[in-house]
Structure formats: C-alpha cells, structure tokens
Design an enzyme around this catalytic site. Structure first.
Site, PDB file in Angstrom:
ATOM      1  N   LYS B  82       0.859  -1.195   0.000  1.00 16.53           N
ATOM      2  CA  LYS B  82       0.000   0.000   0.000  1.00 16.53           C
ATOM      3  C   LYS B  82       0.893   1.242   0.000  1.00 16.53           C
ATOM      4  O   LYS B  82       1.962   1.250   0.633  1.00 16.53           O
ATOM      5  CB  LYS B  82      -0.895  -0.035   1.247  1.00 16.53           C
ATOM      6  CG  LYS B  82      -1.940   1.058   1.321  1.00 16.53           C
ATOM      7  CD  LYS B  82      -2.857   0.830   2.520  1.00 16.53           C
ATOM      8  CE  LYS B  82      -3.889   1.920   2.682  1.00 16.53           C
ATOM      9  NZ  LYS B  82      -4.788   1.683   3.838  1.00 16.53           N
ATOM     10  N   SER B 157      -9.626   1.618   3.132  1.00 16.46           N
ATOM     11  CA  SER B 157      -8.776   2.434   2.293  1.00 16.46           C
ATOM     12  C   SER B 157      -7.756   1.626   1.493  1.00 16.46           C
ATOM     13  O   SER B 157      -7.192   2.132   0.528  1.00 16.46           O
ATOM     14  CB  SER B 157      -8.031   3.472   3.140  1.00 16.46           C
ATOM     15  OG  SER B 157      -7.162   2.826   4.072  1.00 16.46           O
ATOM     16  N   SER B 181      -9.792  -0.799   7.229  1.00 14.63           N
ATOM     17  CA  SER B 181      -9.215  -0.572   5.894  1.00 14.63           C
ATOM     18  C   SER B 181      -8.519  -1.765   5.260  1.00 14.63           C
ATOM     19  O   SER B 181      -8.213  -1.735   4.074  1.00 14.63           O
ATOM     20  CB  SER B 181      -8.250   0.613   5.935  1.00 14.63           C
ATOM     21  OG  SER B 181      -8.990   1.807   6.031  1.00 14.63           O
TER      22      SER B 181
END
Lengths: 66, 471
Positions: B82, B157, B181
């Site tokens: 990420k 997210s 997330s």
C-alpha cells in the site's frame, strides 16, 4: 444560541475561529449537515459516558494491554 | 506452466517450486508484471509499478537460490505494498497530491522485514487519500475498481491492495487498517485480510491516519498465505513506541489443529442484524460449516456495542486532523473534497468528545474481555453489504432506506479497532450479482493464531477462496 439548537453556519464559524482554522462560507455550508449528525452522536456518547456508573472508567490511549 | 497457471499460484504453491528450482522467480515476476500491464488501466490498482527494480531483484533472487541460498517461503514471491508504507528510493504518496513527490530515504520496518525475507516488491498500490475513507475513489491517482465488477468499488482504504490480490497481479499485499481498511477491501474483493492486535506489527515509517488505532498487515487469497506474510512482519520493533514485546506464536503450527470444540460468539442483536439478505445468508451458512467442523456457537450480550460508530468517527476524525493541521491551513486545495471535509470536521469536536470516545473504548474492551470467558472468538459479517457502485456516497442495506456510506461501512469493523483486538476477514460466498461476501472473526488480544486456525479450517472445507474474477 441555545443548547438544543442544531449546528448552524454560525456555530461552524465560531468553532473554526476557536481552532484557528479559516473556513470560507462554502466550507461552512458543507460542514453544517455533517457536524449536525456527528456532533449530536458524540454528545449522546458523552451523555452515556458521563453517567455516574462510568466514573471509574479511564481512557485507553495506549495499546497493548493484555 | 502456462501464464494462467502462474497467475493462480498461491504463495504456498509457489514457494516449494521456487525452492526446488522448478519455478524461476524471474518467470513468476514477469508473469505478474504482464498481468499488471494488462489489467491496471481498467482497475487502477497500482499507483507506481517498479518493473525494472522487480526484474533486477528477481534475477538476483534466481542466482541466490541457484547457489543454494534459499531464505524461506517468501523468497522470490512477488508482492505489492500500500502506498502509505515507506519504500526507500520509491515514491510513497499515501494516495495524496501533497506527498506526490515524496521519496523516502528509508524503508518502513515492515518493508525491510519483507525484503530480508526475499519478497519481490512489484509496486505501490492505490488507496483512499491518506487512508481517510473507505472507497478508494482517489481524486489524484484515479478511482480504483473491483475486479469482480469494475463498475463496483473495491472498498478501502486499502482498495488497491484488495484489487491487486484478487486480480492475480501479485501473490499478496500489505494494507493498513485503522477502522476497517484491510478487512473492508478483503471482504468486497473476496480475499483474506487480518487486522492484527495493536502493537503486534510495527507501524514505523507508515504514514499515520489515527495513531491509537492504526495497524499494518497482509492481504492474500488464502489464510495459509496470510500466515506466511504475517510471520515475517509480526514482532517487537524498538523503532515503534506502540510495538509490543509479546512473543510471536507459531501460527503455522496452529493451522493443522482444527476447530473441534472452538466456541464462537454471536453478539446479541448485533452480529446478524441490519445486513443485506445475501450477506446474512452467507454468514449463517459459514457458521453452519464451522459447526459441522466441530465448533459451537452461542449468543453473548454486549450492552455497550451500539456506541461504537460515534466513538470511531470521533477518534478517527480528531487524530487525523491533528496530524494534518499544518497542511490543512497551508495547502487545503491539495486535498480531495471528501478528505478535506473530514479533516475540517475533525477540528469541530471538543476535547471532551475525544476523551469520552477513548473512555468508551475501555468499556467496549471490558465487555469483550468478559465475553471471552465464554467464547474463543466472535463472528460478524465484515460489511453489512456487498460492493456498491463506484462513486456512491449512500448505500441501501434493508427496507429501501438510504444510509450514509461512511457510517454504514464501519458497522462491524470499527468494533475490534476500538477494542484493540485482532480480526480476520475471509470470503464466505457471493451475492446474486456474483459479488463476494466476507465474514469477520474477532479474537482475544495477541491471539491471531486462533483466527488463522478457524480460517484455515473453513477454507479446507469450502472453495470460495479458489474462485477468481473474470477479468
């Protein structure tokens, strides 16, 4: 302003001044509905957490605790 | 092996082949890079693809393994990170325009650990801006899309991590989880993801969202692969003040133990309440499977559970607003509209709101501790709904009633985040539109092993995790 009034543009302006955060009118308009919902929910949680039976509760701000 | 065979390999399948030199890390990495090139225009899962660097590392890895230096089950495995996780020499944007040119001069602790284990980093994946949101509808790097239906969202997210793994562009990815997330995108993309106990995995050099709730962890197609990545990144890190000096269990040994006698708790009037029908049906069916495997379920009351969304929104608003205070005053126009509004909102709360929300966490945690006297894990759906259309700000869960996405999406994942507990999301079926459903399993502090054991037993008895999107 009364205690049970909904959040208004004026309330947002006031909070922005207190935070030192300039909020032009369009930003204040945007925040009114969100703040109305979220602050009302936070006040409700405040009310519950302020009950006498919870006086012994301290915040958790650091994990881990086993 | 054909290209399709290579793409469908799990880490557990690829690792022994790499060790025995039946599979080349160069060949595997090249297959993944070609897959990224083929699907990323449609999915927007990657912000930065490190193609040349990945090829160079793959070639060095091949030489190393040929020379007899095999480092373990992540050696030669292509993964994605990420984009809020620092990577030395590779830009780390956190999905934000503000950090568009930020190139860290050191790695996050988790990046360093994965590199030391021999993993090959393919690239940095898309995310909701600064991790503050659950859709990965990113105004700066493009809307990330769900491989099961590109008109639908991948949640967030860590939406890029979820889409990248589900679309077979990497064998695993790291995400970060504050209020859900990792688990939310794992659920809607039909993969496995775990939020660890706070302190189990280092947050050092990861762009924060909310310090008291942030965690980092893997997202993979199987529980076994999740364990392989988790074993590498778990453990004490002196660079992270929140890191725990708690011994790391032998998670792999847990996997084979089965779940006979395991006690599963359902939170009364909560666990299976206010969910879309297909979600409720899939989770009930999964519970039946777990019972067939020897577990038993019981209802547990948790009277304070319903304050959780307000507490989460309060903490998750105030802490990011403290982190972003300077940028919000000097570069407000560089934020996307939704994140800017949420950051401004975080400055509207009073200190008492924040403190009462933190006190609520103590109450909730205490109720869980009580509950864990009677059961070993708690189960809920991960999300009350399946993937919504990209760009949606409202969702219908039941009775044709439109609800605000931000609150609805946190319905179940916020609870373990607040209580600091580990929680696993695993795929348990599909809705009538072919969209994945996820189930959340919540464990005792530092008892990730039981979650892995349950998940592995479930995947041994079902095949949801073997389905792949037609992309």
């Amino acid at each position: 302003m009364k205690i049970d009034e909904p959040v208004t543009k004026e309330t947002i302006e006031c909070l922005g001044v207190l935070a030192g955060l300039p909020l032009p009118a369009p930003r204040r308009d945007k925040l009114v509905p969100m703040a109305s919902a979220l602050i009302a929910a936070a006040n409700e949680l405040n009310r519950k957490m302020a009950e006498g039976r919870r006086r012994g509760v301290s915040p958790i701000t650091r994990f881990p605790e086993r | 092996m054909t290209q399709v065979d290579l793409l469908n390999l799990t880490i557990a399948q690829a690792a022994p082949r790499l060790e025995r030199r039946e599979l080349s890390p160069v060949e595997l990495t090249e297959a993944m890079l070609q897959r990224i090139a083929a699907v990323n225009t449609q999915l927007n899962a990657y912000i930065t693809v490190c193609a040349q660097q990945a090829r160079d590392v793959a070639q060095a890895t091949e030489r190393m393994i040929r020379a007899g230096y095999y480092l373990g089950p992540l050696h030669g495995i292509p993964i994605a990170l990420k984009d809020n996780i620092y990577t030395r020499g590779i830009r780390t944007t956190a999905g934000a325009k503000i950090l568009a040119d930020f190139v860290p001069d050191e790695d996050a602790s988790v990046t360093a650990r994965l590199k030391r284990a021999g993993a090959i980093i393919l690239g940095k994946v898309n995310m909701h801006e600064f991790a503050w949101g659950g859709t990965t509808d990113n105004p700066h790097y493009g809307t990330c899309r769900n491989p099961w239906n590109p008109e639908r969202f991948p949640a967030g997210s860590s939406g890029g991590s979820g889409a990248a793994v589900a679309a077979r562009t990497c064998l695993g990815a790291l995400g970060t989880d504050t209020g859900g997330s990792i688990r939310l995108p794992s659920s809607v993309n039909g993969i496995v993801g775990i939020r660890p106990t706070i302190g189990r995995v280092s947050n050092y050099n990861v762009v924060p969202l909310a310090w008291t709730m942030d965690t980092v962890s893997p997202m993979t197609r199987t529980v076994e692969d999740c364990v392989t990545m988790f074993e590498v990144i778990a453990g004490w890190d002196p660079l992270d003040p929140h890191s725990a000096q708690v011994p790391v269990a032998d998670y792999r040994a847990e996997l084979g133990r089965g779940i006979r006698g395991l006690r599963i708790g359902l939170i009364r009037d909560y666990s299976l309440t206010h969910v879309q029908k297909a979600v409720g049906d899939a989770v009930r069916s999964a519970l039946k499977t777990l019972e067939d495997l020897g577990a038993r379920t019981e209802e547990i009351p948790m009277p304070s559970i319903h304050g959780n969304i307000s507490a989460q929104l309060t903490i998750e608003s105030c802490e990011p607003s403290a982190y972003h205070q300077e940028w919000l005053r000097t570069r407000p126009g560089d934020y996307g509209e939704d994140v800017r509004t949420l950051l401004e909102m975080g400055e509207m709360y009073l200190a008492t709101h924040y403190i009462q929300a933190q006190r609520y966490r103590s109450v909730l945690r205490r109720e869980f501790v009580e509950g864990f006297r009677q059961v070993d894990v708690f189960v809920t759906p991960t999300l009350p709904f399946t993937a919504t259309p990209c760009g949606a700000t409202e969702v219908v869960i039941e009775n044709n009633l439109k609800e605000d996405m931000l609150s609805a999406i946190m319905q179940f994942t916020g609870v373990p985040s607040l209580a600091g507990l580990p929680a696993l999301s695993l795929p348990v079926g599909f809705d009538p539109d072919g969209l994945p459903v996820g189930m959340q399993v919540i464990g005792r502090p530092f008892d990730e092993g039981t979650l892995f054991r349950l998940g592995h037993a479930y995947q041994g008895a079902t095949s949801w995790h073997t389905k792949s999107p037609r992309l």
